[in-house]
Design a protein around this motif. Structure first.
Motif, mmCIF file in Angstrom:
data_model
loop_
_atom_site.group_PDB
_atom_site.id
_atom_site.type_symbol
_atom_site.label_atom_id
_atom_site.label_comp_id
_atom_site.label_asym_id
_atom_site.label_seq_id
_atom_site.Cartn_x
_atom_site.Cartn_y
_atom_site.Cartn_z
ATOM 1 N N UNK A 142 -10.603 -8.924 3.738
ATOM 2 C CA UNK A 142 -9.841 -8.042 4.627
ATOM 3 C C UNK A 142 -10.617 -7.834 5.921
ATOM 4 N N UNK A 143 -9.884 -7.596 6.996
ATOM 5 C CA UNK A 143 -10.519 -7.200 8.262
ATOM 6 C C UNK A 143 -10.745 -5.693 8.184
ATOM 7 N N UNK A 144 -11.880 -5.317 7.598
ATOM 8 C CA UNK A 144 -12.114 -3.939 7.205
ATOM 9 C C UNK A 144 -12.114 -2.945 8.350
ATOM 10 N N UNK A 145 -12.763 -3.277 9.457
ATOM 11 C CA UNK A 145 -12.815 -2.336 10.565
ATOM 12 C C UNK A 145 -11.440 -2.152 11.203
ATOM 13 N N UNK A 146 -10.671 -3.242 11.296
ATOM 14 C CA UNK A 146 -9.318 -3.132 11.855
ATOM 15 C C UNK A 146 -8.448 -2.276 10.935
ATOM 16 N N UNK A 147 -8.613 -2.451 9.634
ATOM 17 C CA UNK A 147 -7.889 -1.621 8.664
ATOM 18 C C UNK A 147 -8.191 -0.146 8.910
ATOM 19 N N UNK A 148 -9.470 0.182 9.059
ATOM 20 C CA UNK A 148 -9.848 1.576 9.284
ATOM 21 C C UNK A 148 -9.295 2.086 10.612
ATOM 22 N N UNK A 149 -9.355 1.246 11.644
ATOM 23 C CA UNK A 149 -8.829 1.660 12.951
ATOM 24 C C UNK A 149 -7.335 1.944 12.874
ATOM 25 N N UNK A 150 -6.589 1.124 12.122
ATOM 26 C CA UNK A 150 -5.161 1.394 11.932
ATOM 27 C C UNK A 150 -4.962 2.737 11.254
ATOM 28 N N UNK A 151 -5.761 2.987 10.222
ATOM 29 C CA UNK A 151 -5.567 4.195 9.417
ATOM 30 C C UNK A 151 -5.950 5.466 10.163
ATOM 31 N N UNK A 152 -7.032 5.422 10.962
ATOM 32 C CA UNK A 152 -7.414 6.643 11.682
ATOM 33 C C UNK A 152 -6.438 6.948 12.820
ATOM 34 N N UNK A 203 -9.276 12.892 10.587
ATOM 35 C CA UNK A 203 -9.136 12.932 9.137
ATOM 36 C C UNK A 203 -7.676 13.095 8.736
ATOM 37 N N UNK A 204 -6.937 13.937 9.476
ATOM 38 C CA UNK A 204 -5.525 14.163 9.156
ATOM 39 C C UNK A 204 -4.710 12.884 9.308
ATOM 40 N N UNK A 205 -4.960 12.147 10.384
ATOM 41 C CA UNK A 205 -4.246 10.880 10.582
ATOM 42 C C UNK A 205 -4.610 9.876 9.495
ATOM 43 N N UNK A 206 -5.881 9.861 9.123
ATOM 44 C CA UNK A 206 -6.340 8.921 8.093
ATOM 45 C C UNK A 206 -5.646 9.207 6.767
ATOM 46 N N UNK A 207 -5.589 10.470 6.370
ATOM 47 C CA UNK A 207 -4.932 10.832 5.113
ATOM 48 C C UNK A 207 -3.452 10.477 5.166
ATOM 49 N N UNK A 208 -2.802 10.738 6.308
ATOM 50 C CA UNK A 208 -1.387 10.396 6.465
ATOM 51 C C UNK A 208 -1.144 8.909 6.279
ATOM 52 N N UNK A 209 -2.001 8.101 6.872
ATOM 53 C CA UNK A 209 -1.824 6.645 6.773
ATOM 54 C C UNK A 209 -2.001 6.165 5.342
ATOM 55 N N UNK A 210 -2.966 6.745 4.609
ATOM 56 C CA UNK A 210 -3.188 6.359 3.214
ATOM 57 C C UNK A 210 -1.959 6.704 2.368
ATOM 58 N N UNK A 211 -1.381 7.891 2.609
ATOM 59 C CA UNK A 211 -0.175 8.271 1.877
ATOM 60 C C UNK A 211 0.971 7.309 2.182
ATOM 61 N N UNK A 212 1.103 6.906 3.441
ATOM 62 C CA UNK A 212 2.174 5.971 3.806
ATOM 63 C C UNK A 212 1.973 4.625 3.121
ATOM 64 N N UNK A 213 0.716 4.187 3.025
ATOM 65 C CA UNK A 213 0.437 2.930 2.346
ATOM 66 C C UNK A 213 0.870 2.975 0.887
ATOM 67 N N UNK A 214 0.685 4.147 0.260
ATOM 68 C CA UNK A 214 0.985 4.263 -1.161
ATOM 69 C C UNK A 214 2.467 4.506 -1.428
#
Length: 549
Positions: A452-462, A533-544
């Motif tokens: 995976x492109x790990x840093x890009x993944x994190x940038x999308x999520x934050x 942190x709020x955006x990151x949590x939101x993105x994780x919920x959307x992924x799931x």
């Protein structure tokens, strides 16, 4: 009588160029033959011109001297640009030679005709085409001189018919008088330092050769040391004064040191991420005038090298050392890192792998790290010793710099070079494994293979987006290495990590270690803002929760 091609190569040799990274092409035939006949310069055949330019850039980062790369007309020269921008943005001298069609065909929309003067204008500190053999010697001399003095890219475009013409050498001096900057007015800076209670020293790439001077200065004024990415390796990370890196790649002790300081002293750096810095009195020392007051306005700025500044500033010894106030914070930080490096689950955690590398790597090792999550793992978990040298594409931040950069560093140093590279970056320039094998270079490459492109993944999520487009289909990189004659080792589980690392470190010659690592690793910043942190949590919920196609 010498040809223009002969004079170009002789001039490069006189300026100290040891080798030129290139792929042949019809417009380069005269210059390739000139290299063949000149025994004082080496031709290095790369497999992609981007790799050649990156190798030249990293060679110059190591040596501080002029290096060279070359591309043929049209596409070959276009390929050079990414590596040349790496050199431009890190202020290192590189000569780029580009082949060109015959002069009588210019502006005829001929096959592979590209306006390389226009194309190279932004990346170059000197940019010219040779159109008259009588002017050839001056132009190549000028390109070399400007690249060295202005610490950037000198570009010469070479129509093939001009290269074949005879030309005479001019009476030009190859010696460049070193500029000595000796500013006055250090009393004001000394007063600022003497009055401060919590001074902090911030170092960058310009500090590489001044450990002893900076160390004594920091001890005297009680200043903790924080480093930008290029400053890593100037100090031993176990030194109690060293708080680590800053920014998203940094540490909590460095955040705390900056939050509580009342003066920042910048030595050889122009750290661009001002959101991580405190608006406080600051002093800037740099030997490049363009870098002074570029990002932050200084109370006092000095155009000189670091040694001159430290040798000539008269400051008092402080009884109370600010760095002592930060020792609890350092201990807490290292305790939190120790929890990560002792997590022996499968798949292998990047923190565990990097810590094991750090335990084995030699005290004087040369280390290059590609761009991505691996940059953070290196910055946090490779514990720099005093003689370690670290190299990054720290300003351009280009993926794919690891393999060609390791090649340039190996040529320049004659030593083993360790490359820490993500799987996305490794795939980008993996053709340069062939170059490493062809010249039997001692490059030892470790692939963090997490698919995976790990840093890009994190940038999308934050940013609040679910991850998308970042999953990777990878080959077995160890077998890819073996297919070109390089030893390949693959690690699939924690249980075999120790033995495979021992095999990797003991191998003499080029080697690739392909380590299957945890995909869903999250390299969190040292200080997480609530809105991020709020955006990151939101993105994780959307992924799931969002339905998958």
């Amino acid at each position: 009588m010498a040809t223009v091609a002969d004079i170009i190569i002789k001039t490069l040799v006189n300026f100290g160029v040891k080798r030129i990274y290139a792929i042949p092409g019809d417009s380069l035939n005269p210059i390739i033959d000139a290299i063949r006949r000149n025994k004082d310069i080496e031709y290095v055949q790369v497999r992609h011109e981007e790799g050649g330019a990156l190798s030249a850039s990293f060679e110059s980062k190591y040596s501080g001297k002029l290096s060279a790369c070359m591309g043929t007309s049209g596409p070959g020269s276009i390929h050079l640009l990414n590596g040349l921008y790496d050199a431009k943005m890190q202020h290192v001298p590189v000569i780029a030679l580009t082949g060109q069609i015959e002069t009588d065909l210019l502006h005829h929309d001929y096959f592979q005709e590209v306006d390389l003067i226009k194309l190279f204008d932004d990346v170059s500190v000197f940019n010219a085409r040779i159109v008259n053999p009588k002017n050839a010697h001056y132009l190549i001399w000028r390109a070399c001189r400007e690249a060295i003095l202005k610490k950037g890219v000198g570009h010469i475009d070479m129509p093939v018919d001009i290269l074949r013409e005879n030309a005479a050498e001019e009476d030009l001096s190859y010696y460049i008088n070193p500029v000595s900057y000796k500013p006055d007015g250090m009393e004001e800076a000394a007063k600022l330092i003497n009055e401060s209670k919590r001074p902090l020293i911030f170092i960058g790439g310009g500090s590489r050769n001044y450990h002893d001077e900076i160390n004594n200065f920091a001890e005297k004024i009680g200043a903790p040391v924080v480093y930008a990415l290029d400053g890593k390796g100037t100090f031993n990370d176990d030194d109690k004064k060293v708080m680590g890196g800053i920014g998203l790649l940094g540490t909590r002790p460095s955040v705390k040191a900056i939050e509580n300081c009342d003066l920042m002293i910048f030595l050889g750096t122009i750290f661009p991420y001002t959101s991580f810095l405190k608006k406080v009195n600051n002093i800037q020392v740099n030997n490049n005038i363009d870098d002074l007051n570029k990002i932050m306005k200084a109370n006092y700025s000095y155009l000189c090298d670091i040694k001159y500044f430290i040798d000539n500033i008269n400051v008092n010894e402080k009884d109370e050392k600010y760095y002592n106030e930060l020792q609890d914070e350092r201990e807490k930080w290292f305790a939190s890192l120790n929890k990560m490096i002792n997590d022996k689950r499968n798949p292998i955690r990047a923190e565990v792998l990097t810590n094991e590398i750090s335990k084995r790597i030699e005290d004087d090792a040369i280390i290059i790290t590609d761009t991505g999550d691996v940059t953070l793992w290196t910055n946090r978990f490779i514990r720099a010793k005093k003689k370690n040298k670290f190299y990054f594409s720290s300003w351009l931040g280009t993926m794919g710099s690891g393999i060609p950069g390791a090649i340039g560093l190996a040529f320049a140093s004659g030593k083993k070079v360790y490359g820490i590279i993500g799987d996305g970056s490794f795939a980008m320039t993996s053709m340069e494994l062939i170059t490493a094998k062809k010249y039997n270079l001692p490059v030892k490459l470790i692939v963090y293979d997490n698919h995976i492109l790990g840093m890009i993944k994190l940038e999308e999520e934050v940013m609040g987006y679910p991850e998308y487009g970042v999953d990777l289909y990878n080959p077995d990189f160890s077998k890819l290495a073996e297919s070109v004659g390089i030893k390949g080792i693959r690690v699939n589980s924690v249980s075999e990590l120790d033995s495979k690392l021992d095999e990797f470190f003991s191998h003499d010659g080029p080697v690739v270690l392909d380590v299957i690592t945890e995909t869903n690793e999250t390299p969190m910043p040292p200080k997480l803002e609530f809105k991020v942190a709020a955006k990151y949590v939101t993105s994780i919920l959307r992924e799931k929760l969002e339905p998958k196609d």
